[in-house]
Design a protein around this motif. Structure first.
Motif, PDB file in Angstrom:
ATOM      1  N   VAL A  57       2.740   2.366   2.259  1.00 28.19           N
ATOM      2  CA  VAL A  57       2.791   2.919   3.595  1.00 28.19           C
ATOM      3  C   VAL A  57       3.641   1.918   4.497  1.00 28.19           C
ATOM      4  O   VAL A  57       3.075   0.812   4.621  1.00 28.19           O
ATOM      5  CB  VAL A  57       1.211   3.149   4.025  1.00 28.19           C
ATOM      6  CG1 VAL A  57       1.146   3.682   5.468  1.00 28.19           C
ATOM      7  CG2 VAL A  57       0.402   4.187   3.186  1.00 28.19           C
ATOM      8  N   THR A  94       1.808   0.411   8.082  1.00 28.83           N
ATOM      9  CA  THR A  94       0.662  -0.389   8.092  1.00 28.83           C
ATOM     10  C   THR A  94       1.140  -1.793   7.835  1.00 28.83           C
ATOM     11  O   THR A  94       2.100  -1.784   6.819  1.00 28.83           O
ATOM     12  CB  THR A  94      -0.421  -0.059   7.007  1.00 28.83           C
ATOM     13  OG1 THR A  94       0.418   0.047   5.709  1.00 28.83           O
ATOM     14  CG2 THR A  94      -1.158   1.265   7.161  1.00 28.83           C
ATOM     15  N   PRO A  95       1.167  -2.715   8.687  1.00 27.04           N
ATOM     16  CA  PRO A  95       1.754  -4.059   8.209  1.00 27.04           C
ATOM     17  C   PRO A  95       1.375  -4.682   7.055  1.00 27.04           C
ATOM     18  O   PRO A  95       0.170  -4.722   6.631  1.00 27.04           O
ATOM     19  CB  PRO A  95       1.321  -5.156   9.433  1.00 27.04           C
ATOM     20  CG  PRO A  95       0.793  -3.934  10.707  1.00 27.04           C
ATOM     21  CD  PRO A  95       0.417  -2.907   9.868  1.00 27.04           C
ATOM     22  N   ASP A 144       0.869  -1.324  -0.124  1.00 22.86           N
ATOM     23  CA  ASP A 144       0.002  -0.087   0.073  1.00 22.86           C
ATOM     24  C   ASP A 144       0.866   1.079  -0.224  1.00 22.86           C
ATOM     25  O   ASP A 144       0.361   2.489   0.084  1.00 22.86           O
ATOM     26  CB  ASP A 144      -1.127   0.045   1.239  1.00 22.86           C
ATOM     27  CG  ASP A 144      -0.189  -0.040   2.572  1.00 22.86           C
ATOM     28  OD1 ASP A 144       1.137  -0.091   2.428  1.00 22.86           O
ATOM     29  OD2 ASP A 144      -0.997   0.128   3.583  1.00 22.86           O
TER      30      ASP A 144
HETATM   31 CA    CA Z   1       2.312  -1.196   4.640  1.00 21.84          CA
END
Ligand code: CA
Ligand code: ARG
Ligand code: ZN
Length: 252
Positions: free
Chosen positions: A186, A189-190, A184
């Motif tokens: 990001v 965020t796992p 993603d």
């Molecule tokens: Ca992520």
């Protein structure tokens, strides 16, 4: 500076049945949810697991129904259009004057269409940088706002929160593959293998993301409305970057 970024919204109600012609109160209930979620004033954020509380950010983005239309006239920020179509898909026909309603200038307004989406679809969005004629988000009338025609478990207004996340350049937290290879973009965020549904129990581990597992309570997963309640700091940075660049004309 310091105040919230404010986005003017127009809601286009495109209805075939009278039930689909949702009330102004229902529309306002959705705007209230957006202002809570994008102002980190949603009280359910207290349910974020302790390990991730430090990642919960405040987007500081607020939404207002437009008070001035594209011609400079006073408006409620709501348009209502009767259609002969009994349902719509993701092909954007709801955004055409032929069977739906054409957008207001997409550089100045966030256009939200509310209609009957077929096939169990709750909503869909256009990412930044796409064609102006189809820019905005579409939400089914059964998952819009918190009253009237909104039906559990999608009656807390989180479909619009999720779709506006996409509109501001957020991806699904599992990166849209089902083999741990997606991203993603990001970092906080796992990585997760795929979407989570319903009301999962913490932790749900996938993609060697233990011990905490998937951040399924993120708005960009697919869980029920009452099971999603956070954006992370880096997701917020990504939304802000969008509002400072590709979508800067939207912000006042
Ligand atoms: Ca992520
Ligand atoms: N685009 C997704 C869908 O239509 C939206 C999911 C929103 N999730 C929610 N809990 N409201 O399936
Ligand atoms: Zn999505």
């Amino acid at each position: 500076s310091g105040g919230p970024m404010v986005i003017k919204v127009v809601v286009h109600v495109v209805y075939n049945t009278t039930a689909q012609n949702i009330s102004t109160a229902q529309i306002k209930s959705q705007i209230s949810v957006l202002n809570r979620d994008f102002g980190a004033k949603n009280t359910d954020k207290s349910k974020v697991p302790p390990v991730w509380k430090g990642l919960v950010g405040n987007p500081n983005i607020q939404f207002q129904l437009a008070t001035v239309d594209p011609d400079g006239k006073k408006t409620t920020g709501i348009t209502r259009t009767k259609t002969q179509r009994t349902s719509f898909g993701t092909n954007d026909t709801v955004k055409t004057s032929a069977v739906g309603k054409a957008p207001w200038p997409t550089d100045r307004y966030l256009n939200i269409w509310v209609c009957n989406l077929g096939g169990g679809l709750l909503g869909y969005a256009q990412f930044p940088g796409g064609p102006a004629a189809t820019d905005g988000v579409v939400i089914t009338y059964r998952a819009f706002g918190t009253s009237g025609t909104a039906v559990a478990p999608f009656n807390l207004g989180r479909t619009a929160t999720h779709e506006i996340g996409h509109y501001l350049n957020l991806r699904h937290i599992w990166g849209d593959t089902e083999d741990c290879s997606g991203t993603d973009f990001v970092k906080d965020t796992p990585n997760a293998v795929g979407p989570n549904y319903g009301k999962p129990t913490f932790p749900h581990i996938s993609c060697t993301n233990g011990p905490n597992g998937d951040m399924f309570m993120n708005y960009m997963d697919y869980v029920d409305d009452d099971a999603m309640f956070m954006f992370t700091l880096e997701q917020i940075a990504r939304m802000h970057a969008t509002l400072e660049d590709v979508r800067s004309s939207l912000v006042s």
